[in-house]
Design a protein around this motif. Structure first.
Motif, short mmCIF file in Angstrom:
data_model
loop_
_atom_site.label_atom_id
_atom_site.label_comp_id
_atom_site.label_asym_id
_atom_site.label_seq_id
_atom_site.Cartn_x
_atom_site.Cartn_y
_atom_site.Cartn_z
N MET A 51 -5.64 13.73 -14.03
CA MET A 51 -4.84 12.76 -13.25
C MET A 51 -3.58 12.34 -14.03
N ASP A 52 -2.50 12.40 -13.36
CA ASP A 52 -1.22 11.98 -13.94
C ASP A 52 -1.27 10.47 -14.24
N THR A 53 -1.10 10.10 -15.51
CA THR A 53 -1.24 8.67 -15.85
C THR A 53 -0.05 7.86 -15.34
N ASP A 54 1.08 8.52 -15.04
CA ASP A 54 2.23 7.80 -14.49
C ASP A 54 2.16 7.67 -12.98
N ALA A 55 1.09 8.24 -12.37
CA ALA A 55 0.98 8.19 -10.91
C ALA A 55 0.89 6.74 -10.44
N PRO A 56 1.52 6.41 -9.30
CA PRO A 56 1.43 5.04 -8.78
C PRO A 56 -0.02 4.63 -8.60
N ARG A 57 -0.31 3.36 -8.92
CA ARG A 57 -1.69 2.87 -8.84
C ARG A 57 -1.85 2.06 -7.55
N ILE A 58 -2.87 2.48 -6.77
CA ILE A 58 -3.09 1.83 -5.47
C ILE A 58 -4.48 1.23 -5.42
N LEU A 59 -4.56 0.02 -4.92
CA LEU A 59 -5.85 -0.63 -4.74
C LEU A 59 -6.13 -0.74 -3.23
N VAL A 60 -7.24 -0.17 -2.79
CA VAL A 60 -7.60 -0.22 -1.38
C VAL A 60 -8.66 -1.30 -1.20
N ALA A 61 -8.36 -2.31 -0.36
CA ALA A 61 -9.35 -3.37 -0.12
C ALA A 61 -9.78 -3.28 1.35
N ASP A 62 -11.04 -2.96 1.58
CA ASP A 62 -11.57 -2.89 2.94
C ASP A 62 -13.08 -3.09 2.87
N ASP A 63 -13.62 -3.85 3.84
CA ASP A 63 -15.06 -4.09 3.79
C ASP A 63 -15.86 -2.90 4.34
N GLU A 64 -15.19 -1.96 5.02
CA GLU A 64 -15.92 -0.78 5.51
C GLU A 64 -15.89 0.32 4.46
N GLN A 65 -17.09 0.66 4.00
CA GLN A 65 -17.19 1.62 2.90
C GLN A 65 -16.55 2.96 3.26
N LEU A 66 -16.78 3.40 4.53
CA LEU A 66 -16.29 4.70 4.95
C LEU A 66 -14.76 4.77 4.81
N ILE A 67 -14.11 3.70 5.29
CA ILE A 67 -12.64 3.67 5.22
C ILE A 67 -12.18 3.71 3.77
N GLY A 119 -2.03 12.55 -5.05
CA GLY A 119 -1.50 12.33 -6.40
C GLY A 119 -1.49 10.86 -6.83
N PHE A 120 -2.02 9.95 -6.01
CA PHE A 120 -2.05 8.55 -6.41
C PHE A 120 -3.30 8.26 -7.23
N HIS A 121 -3.21 7.20 -8.01
CA HIS A 121 -4.36 6.75 -8.77
C HIS A 121 -4.99 5.62 -7.93
N VAL A 122 -6.22 5.81 -7.47
CA VAL A 122 -6.77 4.86 -6.48
C VAL A 122 -8.05 4.18 -6.98
N ARG A 123 -8.16 2.87 -6.70
CA ARG A 123 -9.40 2.12 -6.91
C ARG A 123 -9.67 1.38 -5.60
N THR A 124 -10.93 0.94 -5.42
CA THR A 124 -11.24 0.25 -4.17
C THR A 124 -11.92 -1.08 -4.43
N ALA A 125 -11.83 -1.98 -3.43
CA ALA A 125 -12.51 -3.27 -3.50
C ALA A 125 -13.04 -3.58 -2.11
N ALA A 126 -14.21 -4.26 -2.04
CA ALA A 126 -14.87 -4.48 -0.74
C ALA A 126 -14.37 -5.72 -0.03
N ASP A 127 -13.67 -6.61 -0.76
CA ASP A 127 -13.07 -7.78 -0.10
C ASP A 127 -11.95 -8.33 -0.98
N GLY A 128 -11.33 -9.42 -0.52
CA GLY A 128 -10.19 -9.99 -1.23
C GLY A 128 -10.55 -10.46 -2.63
N ARG A 129 -11.72 -11.05 -2.74
CA ARG A 129 -12.10 -11.60 -4.04
C ARG A 129 -12.25 -10.49 -5.08
N GLU A 130 -12.90 -9.40 -4.65
CA GLU A 130 -13.07 -8.27 -5.56
C GLU A 130 -11.70 -7.70 -5.93
N ALA A 131 -10.83 -7.67 -4.94
CA ALA A 131 -9.48 -7.14 -5.18
C ALA A 131 -8.75 -7.97 -6.23
#
Ligand SMILES: [Fe+2]
Length: 499
Positions: A1-17, A29-41
């Motif tokens: 993974m390219d370490t300079d890749a933009p970092r994106i955080l996906v916050a959604d309560d639906e696991q599938l999404i 090519g994005f660096h992605v992490r996820t959170a299940a709600d606002g607080r986790e985000a």
């Protein structure tokens, strides 16, 4: 993974999404992490830097709007894109008004998501570039102002002004080491903020952005030593946010620059922290230079004052003459409405006006008048004075006073025979002050003349020896001065009243 890749955080309560978006965006090519709600985000945002948050609007615990608010407050550089269903488009538009970059309607097409994200990141890049340019510009302005300040007070003022204006602090203080293991508050300046002031009350002070590797023994200023005393003073409310930066000279801590915000909920940003640290850096070097320069000036002045008084003492009749001439000359300068720095130059020049006598080898103490050849030799003293002062750059402003104090208004003086306005005003002032004091003091060849005789003589020589526009204000001022002395006699005998 390219370490300079933009970092994106996906916050959604639906696991599938979350999973679909994470997989797809990672492939793009994005660096992605996820959170299940606002607080986790929010937790995730505090752990790692992100460029973009893609957030669902409706989530348990904390929804997208609230998350957006927290992002705006704490990490305003992170761009937010909202995802929403048809029923909540109104809310999504509201979110954009609150600062979200855009919204995506569910169900979405992946290409649409990627396009929106790329647009958002590009806009973010331009924005931060703009911000960096603005920062660089402020810093340039500050550096320039600091570099052109010469006196210690001027440097301090510039540093404080820069901190107020560029960092938008409510209060800025400079602490400098006192050389005895403590600190003293050198300058502390508060400005009225448009935002509401918080009432003084106890609460935890957030100390942000202390320099890394803060040495243990230096902590007093920002923890429980001096600074605590400063923070808890009754007349100062508790800060909402406080930053301190070390000022260092040759690797040593020489002081601290402290900026405080009192507006409730207002936190200094990372950019402001950087700016304070840069202002502190530039300021510490300039403060050190100004200190050295002021010490050097003081030493030179003392030396020359010592020399001037030594010259006065070579002749028992002229003891104290230079000091008195300096006082009269300063009186005239003030009477002429000169500003204080100019008055100071006039005073210094008058104090040193006869410094060139050091180059005259004849006996100034002999009774009676000088012989013709001795007088010719004596007439060189203004030129010698100029030669003595010339190598010292910061004394240059006083040279005209020393060099030309024996010139006459009618052009018959020496050393150059300058006439009227050709003679620098500082020399015209010293000429009057010098003559008045010479007449009203004992000399080797005569007793002191009474005040009235001396002033009569100055009046008579207006337009020949003296500039009438200097002599008349002097005659007025000397009467006022004598009146002041009569109504309020000094405890000890005054240097400035020698009749
Ligand atoms: Fe002289």
């Amino acid at each position: 993974m390219d370490t300079d890749a933009p970092r994106i955080l996906v916050a959604d309560d639906e696991q599938l999404i979350r999973e679909v978006l994470a997989d797809f965006l990672s492939m793009e090519g994005f660096h992605v992490r996820t959170a299940a709600d606002g607080r986790e985000a929010i937790g995730e945002l505090s752990r790692a830097p992100y460029d973009l948050v893609l957030s669902d609007l409706k989530m348990p615990n904390m929804g997208g709007l609230e998350l957006l608010g927290a992002i705006q407050e704490n990490t305003p550089n992170v761009v937010t894109v909202i995802m929403t269903g048809f029923g909540t488009v109104e809310t999504a538009i509201h979110a954009m008004k609150q600062g979200a970059y855009d919204y995506i309607l569910k169900p979405f097409k992946m290409e649409e998501v990627v396009q929106t994200i790329r647009r958002a990141l590009e806009q973010q890049r331009l924005k931060s570039e703009n911000l960096r340019l603005k920062e660089a510009l402020s810093l340039y302005k500050v550096s320039e102002a600091i570099a052109t300040s010469l006196s210690l007070d001027q440097v301090m003022d510039t540093v404080i002004d820069a901190a107020h204006d560029e960092i938008l602090a409510d209060q800025v203080a400079i602490y400098l080491k006192d050389g005895e293991g403590g600190f003293y508050e050198r300058l502390n300046s508060t400005r009225e903020s448009e935002s509401e002031r918080v009432a003084p009350r106890l609460r935890e002070v957030r100390i942000e952005a202390l320099a890394e590797n803060f040495p243990e023994e230096e902590k007093l200023i920002t923890h429980d030593g001096e600074c605590e005393a400063w923070l808890t003073q009754a007349d100062r409310p508790s800060p909402a946010s406080l930053m301190a930066t070390q000022m260092r000279v040759r690797g040593e801590v020489s002081g601290y620059l402290v900026a405080v915000s009192y507006a409730d909920g207002r936190r200094f940003t990372e950019g402001q922290r950087k700016l304070l640290s840069m202002v502190g850096n530039r300021g510490s070097a300039a403060i050190e230079n100004a200190k050295l320069y002021e010490n050097l000036q003081a030493t030179f002045r003392q030396t020359i004052r010592g020399l001037a008084s030594a010259i006065d003492k070579m002749d028992r009749y002229t003891a104290g003459h230079s000091e008195r001439v300096a006082n009269y000359a300063a009186m005239i300068a003030r009477k002429l409405d000169m500003d204080e720095p100019q008055v100071e130059i006039v005073r210094q020049a008058a104090l040193m006006h006869d410094i060139g006598k050091i180059g005259c080898v004849m006996n100034l103490n002999k009774p009676g008048k000088l012989s013709e050849s001795e007088y010719d030799e004596f007439k060189h003293h203004p030129g010698y004075g100029k030669d003595i002062l010339e190598p010292i750059a910061f004394l240059h402003p006083i040279i005209p006073g020393v060099h030309f104090h024996h010139e006459r208004w009618d052009g018959h003086g020496y050393p150059l025979g300058l006439e009227a306005q050709e003679i620098p005003i500082i020399a015209r002032i010293i000429s009057v002050a010098d003559t008045y004091d010479a007449m009203t003091s004992d000399r080797a060849y005569r007793r002191a003349l009474p005040h009235e005789v001396a002033t009569g003589e100055i009046e008579r020589c207006c337009g020949s020896q003296f500039d009438p526009d200097i002599a008349h204000p002097f005659l007025e001022r000397i009467e006022e001065h004598r009146e002041e002395l009569r109504s309020n006699p000094p405890a000890a005998s005054s240097d400035a009243d020698e009749t």
